[in-house]
Design a protein around this motif. Structure first.
Motif, PDB file in Angstrom:
ATOM      1  N   ARG A 157       0.589 -12.507  -1.479  1.00 27.49           N
ATOM      2  CA  ARG A 157      -0.571 -11.578  -0.851  1.00 27.49           C
ATOM      3  C   ARG A 157      -1.979 -12.282  -1.472  1.00 27.49           C
ATOM      4  O   ARG A 157      -3.013 -11.933  -0.890  1.00 27.49           O
ATOM      5  N   ALA A 163     -10.904  -7.324   4.087  1.00 24.66           N
ATOM      6  CA  ALA A 163     -11.032  -8.397   3.496  1.00 24.66           C
ATOM      7  C   ALA A 163     -12.405  -9.119   3.862  1.00 24.66           C
ATOM      8  O   ALA A 163     -12.860  -9.919   3.069  1.00 24.66           O
ATOM      9  N   VAL A 196      -2.049  -5.084   9.256  1.00 26.08           N
ATOM     10  CA  VAL A 196      -2.776  -6.296   9.072  1.00 26.08           C
ATOM     11  C   VAL A 196      -4.183  -6.233   9.894  1.00 26.08           C
ATOM     12  O   VAL A 196      -5.071  -6.768   9.152  1.00 26.08           O
ATOM     13  N   GLY A 224       0.740  -1.422   0.105  1.00 25.78           N
ATOM     14  CA  GLY A 224       0.001  -0.080   0.126  1.00 25.78           C
ATOM     15  C   GLY A 224       0.715   1.345  -0.159  1.00 25.78           C
ATOM     16  O   GLY A 224       0.543   2.204  -0.758  1.00 25.78           O
ATOM     17  N   LYS A 264      -6.150  -3.410   9.684  1.00 22.77           N
ATOM     18  CA  LYS A 264      -6.989  -2.931   8.558  1.00 22.77           C
ATOM     19  C   LYS A 264      -7.200  -3.807   7.746  1.00 22.77           C
ATOM     20  O   LYS A 264      -8.573  -3.778   6.863  1.00 22.77           O
ATOM     21  N   GLU A 265      -6.293  -4.666   7.040  1.00 25.40           N
ATOM     22  CA  GLU A 265      -6.492  -5.665   5.969  1.00 25.40           C
ATOM     23  C   GLU A 265      -7.454  -6.426   6.448  1.00 25.40           C
ATOM     24  O   GLU A 265      -8.266  -7.040   5.651  1.00 25.40           O
ATOM     25  N   ILE A 324      -4.477   1.831   4.223  1.00 25.50           N
ATOM     26  CA  ILE A 324      -4.396   0.835   3.298  1.00 25.50           C
ATOM     27  C   ILE A 324      -4.966   1.046   2.072  1.00 25.50           C
ATOM     28  O   ILE A 324      -6.006   1.850   2.007  1.00 25.50           O
ATOM     29  N   ALA A 332      -7.977  -0.241   0.838  1.00 25.14           N
ATOM     30  CA  ALA A 332      -9.054  -1.131   1.236  1.00 25.14           C
ATOM     31  C   ALA A 332      -9.694  -1.488   0.144  1.00 25.14           C
ATOM     32  O   ALA A 332     -10.211  -2.805   0.317  1.00 25.14           O
ATOM     33  N   PHE A 380      -7.567  -4.201  -1.671  1.00 26.48           N
ATOM     34  CA  PHE A 380      -7.422  -5.305  -0.846  1.00 26.48           C
ATOM     35  C   PHE A 380      -8.609  -6.290  -0.850  1.00 26.48           C
ATOM     36  O   PHE A 380      -8.927  -7.640  -0.754  1.00 26.48           O
ATOM     37  N   ALA A 390      -5.017 -12.519   1.333  1.00 27.88           N
ATOM     38  CA  ALA A 390      -6.232 -11.730   1.290  1.00 27.88           C
ATOM     39  C   ALA A 390      -7.481 -12.526   1.504  1.00 27.88           C
ATOM     40  O   ALA A 390      -8.118 -12.675   2.306  1.00 27.88           O
ATOM     41  N   ASN A 418      -8.250   5.928   3.891  1.00 24.54           N
ATOM     42  CA  ASN A 418      -7.556   4.771   3.278  1.00 24.54           C
ATOM     43  C   ASN A 418      -5.828   5.353   2.941  1.00 24.54           C
ATOM     44  O   ASN A 418      -5.645   6.468   3.429  1.00 24.54           O
TER      45      ASN A 418
END
Length: 461
Positions: free
Chosen positions: A338, A370, A363, A21, A365-366, A227, A229, A232, A342, A435
């Motif tokens: 990656r 997701a 992580v 990101g 936020k990921e 990120i 977002a 992802f 995800a 983001n």
């Protein structure tokens, strides 16, 4: 050419499309407005050149500088990662103070400052990233550079107590004050910075919100990094995480994804999972904990120790709780693409993000980005992660308290869908609106407003 944005970071993305990101955000920013990206070359050189190497693979300029093997040992592994990294992550007990480390760190920053001073124009804006370059603005000011100098620290800002462990702590105050805008991850970091200058540097807060230290005036603000977002989330639906992991239909998934680092709280997390398994009843669902911890800084004693500890804990817990068709803890000490991470995060019922200290932790936020909004998982988040300031609807835990974390796991696995959806909606609102693009734009807007204070400063002895 004047008015350029010059980004300085530890590494420059070379060869192929940018990944990650932050790298993507800076790449897109430079593509849009032009400028330069400066960073260390990937390989060491026997005798580092005093000039940059230009790479012709983007619509903006990419310049790299060389490090010798001695530079890498003293500047990078030594002062940056054996002194500053533990200092900023509240692990003063792991600081390794060697005279050659500080000398090597200053030598690289001074050499880079000299190289930059040759190409910088007065109207340029230089955006310097992270703890590898704390002294760089100070070195540039000493060479008469009048460009605007901004900084962003991706890890926690050291507290007053932390800095007491640094022999050159007075130099550190001068280093930071040489910037025009200091960007930190959280309001707590800003408070730490202000306290450091108030207590140690006789700093003065001015009416316009800037901080005065000696002849320097500079701004300190919080810019929590985000990120990509949406990107992802789109990657997360391109695969089936449960199929990747070969999970049984009723099996629950707990997930942790971290670099193998002592700041991430991995042994305590694994022990908390073990405590949950100890207390699990026959009616509770089977829950598999997957910890992905790619290697980092191998050969450094503190990192070798934590790897051995995790292998020991996972072996002990699996020995106690495994069945013929179930291994409750899966520990993977290698990189996972990656494209697989995800979908695995999307499949997880619980995300465990429990660092002892962390600047932000993307992580967390990921995991939120997701999730399936209709049937989302639950985020368990350390109160010491920078992300906890924004993601307050997670289950916030103390990573030093294994019983509290085990209880949070139990609560998360039993949480009704209605509550999960309510919590996720609040978390997703923050993650998608604030983001990585929002972070870049808000920092650069503040950077444009920061009036440079160009009083020359001598290099500290």
């Amino acid at each position: 050419m004047s008015g350029r944005l010059i980004v300085v970071s530890n590494r420059v993305p070379l060869g192929g499309p940018p990944q990650g990101g932050l790298v993507v955000a800076l790449h897109e920013c430079l593509e849009e407005i032009g400028g330069l990206w400066v960073g260390a070359a990937g390989d060491t050189a026997e005798a580092p050149s005093q000039t940059f190497t230009e790479h012709d693979e983007a619509s903006y300029r990419k310049l790299t500088f060389e490090l010798s093997q001695e530079d890498y040992a003293n500047y990078y592994l030594g002062y940056a990662n054996a002194v500053l990294w533990p200092l900023c992550h509240r692990r003063g007990d792991l600081i390794d103070l060697q005279p050659e480390y500080h000398a090597g760190y200053m030598a690289v920053n001074e050499r880079l400052a000299g190289m930059l001073a040759e190409i910088v124009e007065p109207d340029d804006r230089i955006w310097i990233h992270d703890y590898h370059f704390f002294p760089l603005a100070h070195c540039l000011r000493a060479r008469g550079v009048k460009a605007s100098l901004g900084f962003f620290l991706h890890i926690p800002f050291p507290t007053r107590t932390d800095l007491d462990a640094l022999p050159n702590r007075d130099d550190f105050l001068d280093w930071i004050a040489a910037f025009d805008l200091v960007g930190l991850q959280t309001q707590a970091d800003v408070a730490s910075c202000l306290e450091v200058y108030r207590a140690m540097g006789e700093g003065e807060m001015l009416l316009d919100g800037t901080l005065r230290h000696g002849k320097r005036r500079f701004a300190v603000q919080s810019f929590p990094i985000g990120i990509d977002a949406q990107g992802f989330a789109e990657t997360a639906v391109r695969g089936n995480g449960r199929e990747i992991l070969n999970l049984r239909p009723a099996e629950k998934l707990l997930i942790g994804i971290d670099r193998l680092d002592y700041s991430k709280g991995l042994p305590n997390r694994m022990r908390a999972v073990g405590q949950y398994l100890d207390e699990r009843s026959e009616n509770d669902p089977r829950a598999t904990f997957l910890q992905i911890a790619p290697p980092t800084r191998e050969g450094v004693e503190a990192y070798d120790d934590i790897r051995a500890e995790l292998e020991r804990i996972s072996g002990q817990e699996n020995g106690k709780h495994s069945d013929l068709d179930w291994t409750p803890i899966r520990y993977i000490h290698q990189m996972v693409p990656r494209e697989s991470l995800a979908p695995i995060l999307r499949a997880a019922n619980v995300g465990l993000v429990t660092p002892m200290a962390d600047g932000m932790n993307l992580v967390a936020k990921e995991f939120v980005a997701a999730q399936d909004a209709g049937d989302p998982g639950v985020l368990i988040l350390s109160r010491f992660a920078g992300a906890a300031e924004q993601l307050s609807e997670a289950l916030i835990v103390n990573p030093f308290d294994m019983a509290e974390m085990a209880d949070a796991i139990r609560r998360a696995l039993a949480m009704p869908q209605t509550e999960r959806r309510q919590r996720h909606e609040a978390l997703a609102s923050s993650v998608f609106s604030e983001n990585i693009g929002h972070w870049t734009q808000t920092y650069l807007d503040a950077f444009r407003r920061a009036a440079p204070s160009v009083t020359p400063m001598p290099l500290s002895a």
